[in-house]
Design a protein around this motif. Structure first.
Motif, PDB file in Angstrom:
ATOM      1  N   ALA A 119     -11.904 -13.183   7.698  1.00 32.31           N
ATOM      2  CA  ALA A 119     -12.572 -13.000   9.063  1.00 32.31           C
ATOM      3  C   ALA A 119     -11.518 -12.477   9.622  1.00 32.31           C
ATOM      4  CB  ALA A 119     -12.205 -14.668   8.650  1.00 32.31           C
ATOM      5  N   THR A 120     -12.200 -12.704  10.996  1.00 32.29           N
ATOM      6  CA  THR A 120     -11.468 -12.034  12.149  1.00 32.29           C
ATOM      7  C   THR A 120     -10.490 -12.639  12.401  1.00 32.29           C
ATOM      8  OG1 THR A 120     -12.948 -12.657  13.355  1.00 32.29           O
ATOM      9  CG2 THR A 120     -13.930 -10.468  12.894  1.00 32.29           C
ATOM     10  N   PRO A 121      -9.490 -12.498  12.890  1.00 34.80           N
ATOM     11  CA  PRO A 121      -8.090 -12.982  13.284  1.00 34.80           C
ATOM     12  C   PRO A 121      -9.678 -13.814  14.775  1.00 34.80           C
ATOM     13  CG  PRO A 121      -7.252 -11.104  13.956  1.00 34.80           C
ATOM     14  CD  PRO A 121      -9.326 -10.558  13.558  1.00 34.80           C
ATOM     15  N   THR A 122     -10.228 -13.666  15.352  1.00 36.45           N
ATOM     16  CA  THR A 122     -11.230 -14.974  16.426  1.00 36.45           C
ATOM     17  C   THR A 122     -11.226 -16.413  15.131  1.00 36.45           C
ATOM     18  OG1 THR A 122     -11.755 -13.045  17.915  1.00 36.45           O
ATOM     19  CG2 THR A 122     -12.654 -15.279  17.778  1.00 36.45           C
ATOM     20  N   HIS A 123     -11.875 -16.156  14.213  1.00 33.99           N
ATOM     21  CA  HIS A 123     -12.333 -16.817  13.016  1.00 33.99           C
ATOM     22  C   HIS A 123     -11.159 -17.413  12.683  1.00 33.99           C
ATOM     23  CE1 HIS A 123     -16.017 -14.720  12.717  1.00 33.99           C
ATOM     24  NE2 HIS A 123     -16.607 -15.822  13.481  1.00 33.99           N
ATOM     25  N   HIS A 124      -9.642 -16.624  12.544  1.00 32.43           N
ATOM     26  CA  HIS A 124      -8.666 -18.117  11.761  1.00 32.43           C
ATOM     27  C   HIS A 124      -8.055 -18.393  12.940  1.00 32.43           C
ATOM     28  CE1 HIS A 124      -8.172 -16.136   8.108  1.00 32.43           C
ATOM     29  NE2 HIS A 124      -8.348 -14.376   7.812  1.00 32.43           N
ATOM     30  N   LEU A 125      -8.010 -17.693  14.154  1.00 31.46           N
ATOM     31  CA  LEU A 125      -7.861 -19.060  15.108  1.00 31.46           C
ATOM     32  C   LEU A 125      -8.263 -20.070  15.773  1.00 31.46           C
ATOM     33  CD1 LEU A 125      -6.085 -19.460  17.789  1.00 31.46           C
ATOM     34  CD2 LEU A 125      -7.423 -17.826  19.181  1.00 31.46           C
ATOM     35  N   ALA A 126     -10.124 -19.487  15.481  1.00 30.32           N
ATOM     36  CA  ALA A 126     -10.780 -21.064  15.305  1.00 30.32           C
ATOM     37  C   ALA A 126     -10.758 -22.494  14.398  1.00 30.32           C
ATOM     38  CB  ALA A 126     -12.208 -20.690  15.535  1.00 30.32           C
ATOM     39  N   LEU A 127      -9.891 -21.658  12.964  1.00 30.01           N
ATOM     40  CA  LEU A 127      -9.840 -22.243  11.337  1.00 30.01           C
ATOM     41  C   LEU A 127      -8.553 -23.494  12.580  1.00 30.01           C
ATOM     42  CD1 LEU A 127     -11.004 -20.126   8.609  1.00 30.01           C
ATOM     43  CD2 LEU A 127     -12.008 -23.112   9.414  1.00 30.01           C
ATOM     44  N   TYR A 128      -7.712 -22.179  13.071  1.00 31.67           N
ATOM     45  CA  TYR A 128      -6.473 -23.053  12.939  1.00 31.67           C
ATOM     46  C   TYR A 128      -6.555 -23.748  13.737  1.00 31.67           C
ATOM     47  CZ  TYR A 128      -1.682 -23.302  15.267  1.00 31.67           C
ATOM     48  OH  TYR A 128      -0.371 -23.580  15.364  1.00 31.67           O
ATOM     49  N   LEU A 129      -6.967 -23.772  15.248  1.00 26.50           N
ATOM     50  CA  LEU A 129      -7.406 -24.803  16.009  1.00 26.50           C
ATOM     51  C   LEU A 129      -8.310 -26.127  15.838  1.00 26.50           C
ATOM     52  CD1 LEU A 129      -8.393 -22.677  19.006  1.00 26.50           C
ATOM     53  CD2 LEU A 129      -6.001 -23.564  18.901  1.00 26.50           C
ATOM     54  N   SER A 130      -8.681 -25.597  14.706  1.00 24.20           N
ATOM     55  CA  SER A 130      -9.804 -27.070  13.931  1.00 24.20           C
ATOM     56  C   SER A 130      -8.275 -28.185  13.498  1.00 24.20           C
ATOM     57  CB  SER A 130     -10.429 -26.163  13.298  1.00 24.20           C
ATOM     58  OG  SER A 130     -10.387 -25.912  12.052  1.00 24.20           O
ATOM     59  N   PHE A 131      -7.558 -27.656  12.993  1.00 23.85           N
ATOM     60  CA  PHE A 131      -6.087 -28.541  12.274  1.00 23.85           C
ATOM     61  C   PHE A 131      -5.065 -28.898  13.041  1.00 23.85           C
ATOM     62  CE2 PHE A 131      -7.930 -26.132   9.089  1.00 23.85           C
ATOM     63  CZ  PHE A 131      -8.273 -27.281   7.998  1.00 23.85           C
ATOM     64  N   PHE A 132      -4.888 -28.159  14.646  1.00 24.41           N
ATOM     65  CA  PHE A 132      -4.150 -27.996  14.869  1.00 24.41           C
ATOM     66  C   PHE A 132      -4.214 -28.763  16.434  1.00 24.41           C
ATOM     67  CE2 PHE A 132      -1.948 -25.145  11.273  1.00 24.41           C
ATOM     68  CZ  PHE A 132      -0.942 -26.588  11.043  1.00 24.41           C
ATOM     69  N   TRP A 133      -5.261 -28.052  16.723  1.00 22.93           N
ATOM     70  CA  TRP A 133      -5.317 -28.528  18.267  1.00 22.93           C
ATOM     71  C   TRP A 133      -7.112 -28.833  18.451  1.00 22.93           C
ATOM     72  CZ3 TRP A 133      -3.532 -25.323  23.138  1.00 22.93           C
ATOM     73  CH2 TRP A 133      -3.425 -26.029  24.138  1.00 22.93           C
ATOM     74  N   PRO A 134      -7.400 -29.759  17.885  1.00 22.31           N
ATOM     75  CA  PRO A 134      -9.425 -29.466  18.217  1.00 22.31           C
ATOM     76  C   PRO A 134      -9.663 -30.627  19.444  1.00 22.31           C
ATOM     77  CG  PRO A 134      -7.646 -31.608  16.346  1.00 22.31           C
ATOM     78  CD  PRO A 134      -6.504 -30.856  17.446  1.00 22.31           C
ATOM     79  N   SER A 135      -8.988 -30.840  20.528  1.00 19.14           N
ATOM     80  CA  SER A 135      -9.631 -30.648  21.501  1.00 19.14           C
ATOM     81  C   SER A 135      -9.585 -29.608  21.898  1.00 19.14           C
ATOM     82  CB  SER A 135      -8.686 -32.011  22.064  1.00 19.14           C
ATOM     83  OG  SER A 135      -7.660 -31.518  22.387  1.00 19.14           O
ATOM     84  N   LEU A 136      -8.909 -28.815  21.558  1.00 20.01           N
ATOM     85  CA  LEU A 136      -8.560 -27.582  22.561  1.00 20.01           C
ATOM     86  C   LEU A 136     -10.255 -26.458  21.622  1.00 20.01           C
ATOM     87  CD1 LEU A 136      -8.264 -25.066  24.664  1.00 20.01           C
ATOM     88  CD2 LEU A 136      -6.650 -24.153  22.763  1.00 20.01           C
ATOM     89  N   LEU A 137     -10.498 -27.008  20.389  1.00 23.36           N
ATOM     90  CA  LEU A 137     -12.052 -26.067  20.094  1.00 23.36           C
ATOM     91  C   LEU A 137     -12.465 -26.499  20.082  1.00 23.36           C
ATOM     92  CD1 LEU A 137     -12.932 -23.744  17.920  1.00 23.36           C
ATOM     93  CD2 LEU A 137     -12.670 -25.568  16.162  1.00 23.36           C
TER      94      LEU A 137
END
Length: 130
Positions: free
Chosen positions: A101-119
Motif C-alpha cells: 500500500a501507499t505510505p498513507t495506508h501504512h500510516l493509518a495501520l500504524y496509528l490504529s495500533f499506537f495512537w488509535p484516538s488520533l486515527l
C-alpha cells in the motif's frame, strides 16, 4: 494454501458494514491459520491498496447500470504485476500477512495500533466530508 485479500485499511475505513465484514475475514483467517497450521496448511492475509484494474469501469451504479468510469484512485493504483510479485514472494516465504500500500495506508495501520484516538479523529473528519 489460503491467501485472502482485502484493502490494507479495510479494518479502519467507513462505511461500517464494509469494515465489519473485513474485520470478520481477518478474524476468520487468523483462526484458520491456527487451526490448520498443525496440518501443514499455511494462511497468509494479503491487503493490497488500490490496483490499476478495470474494476470501477465494470462496477454497477446504484441503479444497476454500468458505472463506466475509471476512478482516480484506481487509475493511480499499483500495477497488477507489481502486486502479484509481492503476493508470490510472501506466499513462497510462508509470510503471515502482506500489506502492499501507499505510505498513507501504512500510516493509518500504524496509528490504529499506537495512537488509535488520533486515527479515530482523522476518520471522523473524513466521514464529515463524504
Amino acid at each position: 494454501y489460503a491467501y485472502p485479500t482485502q484493502h490494507p485499511t479495510s479494518q479502519l475505513l467507513l462505511p461500517s458494514a464494509d469494515a465489519a465484514s473485513k474485520h470478520a475475514l481477518h478474524g476468520y483467517f487468523d483462526s484458520l491459520r491456527c487451526e490448520l497450521g498443525p496440518r501443514g496448511v499455511r494462511v497468509s492475509t494479503v491487503c493490497p491498496g488500490y490496483i490499476r484494474t478495470q474494476l470501477s469501469l465494470n462496477a454497477l451504479a446504484p441503479d444497476g447500470s454500468k458505472h463506466g468510469v475509471l476512478d482516480p484512485t484506481t487509475a493511480k493504483g499499483m500495477s497488477p504485476e507489481y502486486v502479484a510479485v509481492k503476493i508470490l514472494y510472501t506466499v513462497a516465504e510462508g509470510g503471515r500477512s502482506l500489506v502492499v500500500a501507499t505510505p498513507t495506508h501504512h500510516l493509518a495501520l500504524y496509528l490504529s495500533f499506537f495512537w488509535p484516538s488520533l486515527l479515530d479523529w482523522v476518520l471522523q473528519q473524513r466521514a464529515k466530508i463524504t
